[in-house]
Design a protein around this motif. Structure first.
Motif, PDB file in Angstrom:
ATOM      1  N   PHE A  80      33.740  43.353  47.445  1.00 33.56           N
ATOM      2  CA  PHE A  80      34.252  42.030  47.034  1.00 33.56           C
ATOM      3  C   PHE A  80      34.560  41.139  48.232  1.00 33.56           C
ATOM      4  CE2 PHE A  80      38.153  44.736  46.509  1.00 33.56           C
ATOM      5  CZ  PHE A  80      38.979  44.115  47.448  1.00 33.56           C
ATOM      6  N   ALA A  83      31.123  39.927  49.429  1.00 32.29           N
ATOM      7  CA  ALA A  83      30.530  38.977  48.480  1.00 32.29           C
ATOM      8  C   ALA A  83      30.710  37.531  48.926  1.00 32.29           C
ATOM      9  CB  ALA A  83      31.127  39.184  47.084  1.00 32.29           C
ATOM     10  N   ASN A 112      36.984  35.622  40.015  1.00 29.63           N
ATOM     11  CA  ASN A 112      37.401  36.896  40.605  1.00 29.63           C
ATOM     12  C   ASN A 112      38.150  36.700  41.913  1.00 29.63           C
ATOM     13  OD1 ASN A 112      36.367  38.542  38.617  1.00 29.63           O
ATOM     14  ND2 ASN A 112      34.349  38.666  39.566  1.00 29.63           N
ATOM     15  N   LEU A 113      37.738  35.651  42.660  1.00 32.38           N
ATOM     16  CA  LEU A 113      38.380  35.401  43.946  1.00 32.38           C
ATOM     17  C   LEU A 113      39.676  34.615  43.799  1.00 32.38           C
ATOM     18  CD1 LEU A 113      35.221  34.478  46.040  1.00 32.38           C
ATOM     19  CD2 LEU A 113      36.560  36.551  46.259  1.00 32.38           C
ATOM     20  N   MET A 160      29.724  30.847  45.431  1.00 32.54           N
ATOM     21  CA  MET A 160      30.664  31.525  46.315  1.00 32.54           C
ATOM     22  C   MET A 160      30.443  31.135  47.777  1.00 32.54           C
ATOM     23  SD  MET A 160      30.380  35.144  44.349  1.00 32.54           S
ATOM     24  CE  MET A 160      31.689  36.040  45.124  1.00 32.54           C
TER      25      MET A 160
ATOM     26  N   ALA C 211      32.208  39.938  43.543  1.00 31.91           N
ATOM     27  CA  ALA C 211      33.632  40.022  43.896  1.00 31.91           C
ATOM     28  C   ALA C 211      34.541  40.493  42.762  1.00 31.91           C
ATOM     29  CB  ALA C 211      34.123  38.676  44.439  1.00 31.91           C
ATOM     30  N   TRP C 212      34.000  41.324  41.899  1.00 30.63           N
ATOM     31  CA  TRP C 212      34.828  41.887  40.836  1.00 30.63           C
ATOM     32  C   TRP C 212      36.009  42.630  41.453  1.00 30.63           C
ATOM     33  CZ3 TRP C 212      35.552  41.866  35.710  1.00 30.63           C
ATOM     34  CH2 TRP C 212      36.213  42.949  35.121  1.00 30.63           C
ATOM     35  N   GLY C 213      37.218  42.349  40.950  1.00 30.01           N
ATOM     36  CA  GLY C 213      38.397  43.072  41.404  1.00 30.01           C
ATOM     37  C   GLY C 213      38.926  42.612  42.748  1.00 30.01           C
ATOM     38  N   ALA C 214      38.528  41.398  43.198  1.00 27.09           N
ATOM     39  CA  ALA C 214      38.963  40.936  44.513  1.00 27.09           C
ATOM     40  C   ALA C 214      40.468  40.674  44.536  1.00 27.09           C
ATOM     41  CB  ALA C 214      38.196  39.684  44.911  1.00 27.09           C
ATOM     42  N   THR C 215      40.961  40.094  43.454  1.00 26.83           N
ATOM     43  CA  THR C 215      42.391  39.792  43.438  1.00 26.83           C
ATOM     44  C   THR C 215      42.969  40.037  42.049  1.00 26.83           C
ATOM     45  OG1 THR C 215      44.009  38.007  43.540  1.00 26.83           O
ATOM     46  CG2 THR C 215      41.735  37.350  43.153  1.00 26.83           C
TER      47      THR C 215
END
Lengths: 284, 274, 264
Positions: A80, A83, A112-113, A160, C211-215
């Motif tokens: 992540f 990414a 997700n970010l 992104m 970015a799955w699970g980044a935050t």
């Protein structure tokens, strides 16, 4: 500046008996359009998975040697985090879209970010426009064609704002016209935004003309690495069984029969037509 | 022989996929059906073994109307290899996979054994006889799927997008395979948008757009006609692209083969250069 | 299949579509409670009628009717079972009240299906996922939900392709006795499962790459805000709920037969 560098990289999948990657050492410069090609089973996909740390984080297995992407050791940074630097676009467009509307899908990475909503909206719209699918933003993924789905996947990684985009045979399920459009979008991203592009492809007819750098793989090893014109023009490359562009083949065949068309090896039909026209000019 | 007589087909969802399609596939012919995704190519060939029945018009396979018979009995004559081998492989071993259809068609035990062995060796799969098809590579799985259809020796063979995901060498093998089938006087129909592959084989080409056939003829006549191709969003083969930029050389218009192109260019240029 | 057709969301805009899914769900639950509370046909008829303006306003009449038509088979079973049970319970005699009871039970079922159908026909699964997120359920659940909805049509299409591929190899699904017929489905199920597994791996890979699970503090492109229409529906729902509860407790609702005989 080198943005992707591997040194003596070898990798074995969990439970594998033979290494899938064998002593791979490559360098890709920032802003380059790099083309990775090779026959089926040459492990092109495996090398892609190393670029954003899917190998070793997601796939586990045994990785030896060094790999640095955008100044980060991918083995020490989770996927992540990578990414944000490297966007990966996969072969099957269907299996990389999760949401029920296009724009929601493009937003997925930003969500997700934890990017704030206003900023997210801006970046999503920006990416949708660059990929040429802004008008489709409210559609659901099964209402659009495969080519459009693949452009959604590109927009999704683009949102992104990565430095590098890696595309693993992005057009193998598409018809030639949709494929051409995809390659044009990628070429634009490379030229206008300076994004480093790594394209894995065996349809060189359509792509060789865009490349600054070509890497040919065979059974997990790098067997050719350098300038596309030099490499595709060499007799030895044809013997590896890579699908050399027809224009380049024609150039080689004419040369063999004694008709030399200059020193620049053509990579597209436009280029060879140009040299043919030039060859007859002075005698008119 | 397959006779398609003014066929129209509408899916239950209301999508009209075929309109007024009419042509005949003669025995021993090699046909490529081309067109963009969604032009109705796959819908059309699914009529050949009765998976779909026409909403309007008739399809006759060796004189038998598809509406009046079952898929199973048509399938014996018309072998259909689907695009993705993973949509059909399910057995524990390659051998069982190939025997599956033969059992369905009620062949004798002895015949099944013979045919399986023949198909295995024909497609160079002998060493995988006892292997699970799921352990094989993509290209090998595609060959198993092909072998499982060839095993019952159908007179007509339909290949849906056989070149998708195939590399240069695999495509060359496929071409050799089709040539070999041709010498055995099999009828072959491929559905494809791989224009370079078709240019190398030069079969009869049916060009489709929005459920209609917009062109029908020899490959070199259709693929070298940019106007017709543009209408159905097909990109012309490279050789045609090159020749179309060389108008002043007055080259013949219907060239799709690379070797023919080379010879013509040599002849023209030698004259000019001297 | 037609019951599911009634649950298929189609993107259109209407006052009902724009309502907050949470309030709509509350409304559906109120109808549900009402239907459960009554055993006689009259109030159930009223509950059924309440939904009609809702359906018309949303412009989903055709789809809604289709989903109701899809319930005919099940409705018939409910009606007959009730009738038979009543018949034997009363020792072989069938009264008008028995008939009425069976009809009421069937109508209750139809009211339930009808209200849920309206809900799903007018609520985008995206909004539903968002509403689920808002209930402080872990994000993984609402993600699993929307992804499942996303892949239903894909898998349905894939199942059809697999069936076609096997039929082309001489498989006859309808052939043989009951056990044989079940076995016939193995060549369809195995590829379907294998492909679903492969698909889920590819999905996981693509999610990781984005970015799955980044935050833990995930944000969302969409936001749910209560609007005027939501308040109106909320008030309507409260009224429905109060009236049904009041009627159930304080008023002895006459059966249809009593009611008719009372009138004449």
């Amino acid at each position: 500046m080198v943005i992707i560098e591997t040194k003596n990289l070898s990798y074995t999948y969990p439970g594998g008996t033979k290494p899938s990657l064998n002593d791979v050492s490559i360098k890709i410069k920032a802003g380059e359009f790099a083309l990775i090609t090779g026959s089926s089973g040459s492990r092109k996909t495996t090398i892609c998975r190393c670029f954003n740390g899917l190998i070793p984080h997601f796939y586990k297995g045994e990785l030896e040697g060094e790999i640095r992407v955008a100044d980060k050791d991918t083995t020490k940074h989770p996927t992540f985090e990578m990414a944000k630097e490297v966007g990966l676009v996969f072969q099957n467009p269907e299996n990389q879209l999760f949401a029920l509307s296009i724009e929601k899908d493009v937003a997925f990475g930003l969500e997700n970010l934890g990017v704030p909503r206003e900023k997210m909206r801006q970046r999503v719209d920006w990416a949708l426009k660059l990929a040429g699918i802004y008008d489709l933003r409210e559609r659901s993924p099964h209402e659009i064609s495969g080519g459009q789905q693949q452009r959604v996947a590109i927009a999704a990684v683009l949102a992104m704002q990565p430095k590098i985009i890696v595309l693993d045979e992005p057009t193998s399920f598409l018809d030639p016209l949709s494929a051409k459009k995809i390659f044009e979008v990628i070429h634009d991203l490379n030229r206008k935004l300076g994004i480093t592009v790594v394209l894995v492809e065996h349809r060189l007819d359509l792509t060789a003309k865009y490349a600054d750098h070509i890497i040919i793989m065979d059974k997990g090893r790098v067997c050719q690495d350098g300038n596309p014109r030099t490499i595709l023009g060499a007799e030895s490359t044809r013997l590896i069984g890579v699908g050399i562009p027809k224009a380049t083949l024609l150039f080689q065949m004419l040369a063999k029969d004694g008709l030399k068309l200059g020193s620049v090896v053509p990579l597209s039909s436009d280029e060879i037509a140009q040299s043919l026209l030039e060859a007859i000019k002075p005698h008119d | 022989m397959i006779e398609v007589q003014d066929v129209g087909f509408t899916y239950p969802s209301g999508v009209e996929a075929l309109r007024g399609v009419a042509f005949t596939v003669n025995n021993g012919e090699f046909i490529a059906i081309m067109g963009q995704n969604g032009a109705g190519k796959t819908t059309l060939v699914k009529h050949f073994n009765g998976l779909l029945k026409p909403s309007i018009g008739r399809v006759l396979v060796d004189g038998i109307e598809t509406k009046k018979t079952s898929v199973a009995s048509l399938a014996k004559k018309v072998g259909f290899v689907f695009q993705n081998p993973d949509h059909q492989l399910f057995s524990e071993t390659v051998e069982e996979e190939i025997a599956f259809a033969l059992k369905n068609f009620g062949f004798e035990e002895e015949t099944i054994k013979k045919r399986v062995t023949w198909a295995l060796s024909f497609l160079e799969l002998k060493k995988y006889r006892k292997t699970s098809p799921f352990m094989l590579s993509g290209g090998e799985r595609k060959r198993v799927a092909l072998a499982s259809v060839l095993a019952w020796n159908p007179e007509i063979l339909i290949l849906d997008e056989p070149t998708i995901g195939q590399d240069y060498k695999q495509k060359e093998k496929l071409r050799q395979f089709i040539l070999q089938m041709q010498t055995q006087e099999k009828t072959i129909v491929i559905v494809t948008h791989d224009v370079e592959f078709v240019a190398e084989c030069n079969p009869r080409v049916l060009l489709m757009t929005e459920g209609r056939i917009v062109a029908d003829g020899q490959g070199k006549n259709i693929l070298a006609n940019p106007e017709v191709l543009a209408k159905s969003s097909v990109v012309p083969p490279q050789v045609v692209q090159i020749f179309s930029r060389l108008n002043e050389l007055e080259l013949p218009k219907n060239v799709i083969d690379l070797y023919e192109a080379k010879d013509l260019l040599l002849k023209k240029l030698e004259k000019r250069l001297r | 299949m037609s019951v599911f057709d009634g649950l298929k969301y189609r993107k259109v805009s209407s006052p009902i579509h724009d309502l907050d899914p949470r309030i709509k769900f509350f409304y559906v639950c109120a109808i549900f409670v009402g239907a459960i509370l009554f055993w006689t046909i009259l109030p159930l008829l009223i509950l059924f009628a309440i939904q009609i303006p809702f359906v018309l306003l949303a412009g989903v009449k055709r789809e809604w009717l289709r989903s109701l038509r899809g319930t005919i088979f099940l409705a018939a079973i409910i009606f007959l079972t009730n009738l038979i049970v009543r018949y034997f319970a009363s020792g072989g005699a069938l009264l008008v009240t028995d008939l009425e009871f069976a009809a009421a039970m069937t109508l209750r079922f139809i009211v339930l299906v009808g209200s849920f159908s309206v809900f799903f026909l007018t609520t985008s699964p995206d909004h539903l996922g968002l509403a689920l997120e808002r209930t402080r359920m872990p994000y993984e659940f609402s993600f699993a939900f929307t992804t499942a909805v996303r892949f239903v049509p894909v898998l349905a299409e894939e199942a059809q392709t697999i069936m076609d591929a096997q039929k082309a190899r001489g498989l006859e699904l309808e052939k043989g006795n009951f056990l044989k017929r079940i076995r016939n489905y193995i060549p369809v199920l195995v590829p379907l499962i294998v492909s679903a597994i492969r698909r889920s791996l590819e999905l996981a890979e693509a999610m990781e790459s984005r970015a799955w699970g980044a935050t833990k503090k995930r944000t969302n492109l969409y936001i749910l805000r209560l609007k005027q229409g939501d308040f109106i529906l909320f008030v309507i729902t409260i009224v429905i709920l109060m009236v049904t509860v009041y009627v159930r407790i304080y008023i002895d609702v006459p059966g249809l037969s009593q009611f008719l005989s009372g009138v004449s």
